[in-house]
Design an enzyme around this catalytic site. Sequence first.
Site, PDB file in Angstrom:
ATOM      1  N   ARG A   1       1.173  -1.031   0.085  1.00 16.55           N
ATOM      2  CA  ARG A   1       0.146  -0.005   0.151  1.00 16.55           C
ATOM      3  C   ARG A   1       0.761   1.224   0.248  1.00 16.55           C
ATOM      4  NH1 ARG A   1      -4.468   0.838   4.703  1.00 16.55           N
ATOM      5  NH2 ARG A   1      -2.459   0.959   5.665  1.00 16.55           N
TER       6      ARG A   1
ATOM      7  N   LYS B   1      -2.243   6.820   1.583  1.00 17.92           N
ATOM      8  CA  LYS B   1      -2.521   7.444   2.927  1.00 17.92           C
ATOM      9  C   LYS B   1      -1.244   8.697   2.382  1.00 17.92           C
ATOM     10  CE  LYS B   1      -1.700   5.073   7.078  1.00 17.92           C
ATOM     11  NZ  LYS B   1      -3.241   5.851   7.949  1.00 17.92           N
TER      12      LYS B   1
ATOM     13  N   GLU C   1     -16.232   6.652   6.262  1.00 21.51           N
ATOM     14  CA  GLU C   1     -15.268   5.516   7.221  1.00 21.51           C
ATOM     15  C   GLU C   1     -15.400   7.037   8.064  1.00 21.51           C
ATOM     16  OE1 GLU C   1     -11.191   5.198   5.486  1.00 21.51           O
ATOM     17  OE2 GLU C   1     -11.522   6.640   4.450  1.00 21.51           O
TER      18      GLU C   1
HETATM   19  N1  PMP Z   1      -9.030   4.780   7.210  1.00 17.92           N
HETATM   20  C1  PMP Z   1      -8.478   5.720   7.427  1.00 17.92           C
HETATM   21  C2  PMP Z   1      -8.703   7.162   7.324  1.00 17.92           C
HETATM   22  C3  PMP Z   1      -7.171   5.451   8.498  1.00 17.92           C
HETATM   23  O1  PMP Z   1      -6.269   5.987   8.637  1.00 17.92           O
HETATM   24  C4  PMP Z   1      -6.234   4.179   8.694  1.00 17.92           C
HETATM   25  C5  PMP Z   1      -5.540   4.175   9.543  1.00 17.92           C
HETATM   26  N2  PMP Z   1      -5.173   4.526  10.521  1.00 17.92           N
HETATM   27  C6  PMP Z   1      -7.564   3.020   8.564  1.00 17.92           C
HETATM   28  C7  PMP Z   1      -8.732   4.119   7.818  1.00 17.92           C
HETATM   29  C8  PMP Z   1      -7.362   1.890   8.524  1.00 17.92           C
HETATM   30  O2  PMP Z   1      -6.513   0.788   7.911  1.00 17.92           O
HETATM   31  P1  PMP Z   1      -5.386   0.011   8.160  1.00 17.92           P
HETATM   32  O3  PMP Z   1      -6.627  -1.371   8.818  1.00 17.92           O
HETATM   33  O4  PMP Z   1      -4.721   0.208   7.150  1.00 17.92           O
HETATM   34  O5  PMP Z   1      -5.493   0.349   9.848  1.00 17.92           O
END
Ligand code: PMP
Length: 284
Positions: free
Chosen positions: A51, A150, A183
Amino acid sequence: MTKVYISGKYYDKADAKISVYDHGLLYGDGVFEGIRIYDGKVFKLKEHVERLFESARHIKLDIPITREQMIDAIQKTVELNGKRNGYIRPLVTRGSGYLGLDIRKTADPQVVIIVDDISLYPPELYETGMELATVSTIRNHPNALNPRIKSLNYLNNILAKIEAVQAGCVEALMLNHKGEVAECSGDNIFIVKQGVLRTPPSDAGILEGITRQVVIDIARKATIPIQETALTRHDIFTADECFLTGTAAEVIPVVKCDGRVIGAGKPGSITRTIREGFQQVTRQ
Ligand code: PMP
């Protein structure tokens, strides 16, 4: 003493520094990851590195090391810090340049790896469940800054978090440009309705969480029906159960949203099954 990796060398935490001309600082121009270490094992390392490289590809950032070198550097930094349980923050900046935006005038992207501890939410919330507040800050429009990247520019999420805290909550429910549920500021969201697990799809304007995928896999194995489908606030308010997923948060129940009690107002049985399944995969 915590040792921080910066572009091939290790520095004590106090001496781990980056130029003020780095566009990572000047413009939030760069990418990052958050990864967990459980019992000395880095969880889903390949997926996180993939990622990171995909985020970099999108913003046209050439990471100066290969995926394999990144994996090695992360593992070595974990070992050097003697961490058996903790959190890893790899990041890549655009590098230093002038006080303008043109990426052709920047050089030396910096690769940083920090290994530290993290505790995001108070432990009791994992038992009682948390409350969310819907915030007025919408998630970035995918045609402005796609949430699938990200990136080091997390102001969209920070503005949402400020609003949530102002409303007396620890996490924000963020909608997308269509008014659907996207989210939370740092977590993905799931609901349970009549035995079916539902979560917004990738194109709802979300970060495609690694934990989200782990949870989907756990649900499939447990033969819990799962749908990636558009959700509205109505679906959250009227859900039987709700929970959030994230690397730092793991799986955390939600029992209230904007003053509405969700389901029975306490963590539900499917949430518990998923949490237990998650604990098993992280501790295996
Ligand atoms: N959404 C956002 C905006 C995030 O920053 C994160 C990670 N902290 C997630 C979802 C969850 O992603 P992951 O399970 O890969 O940590």
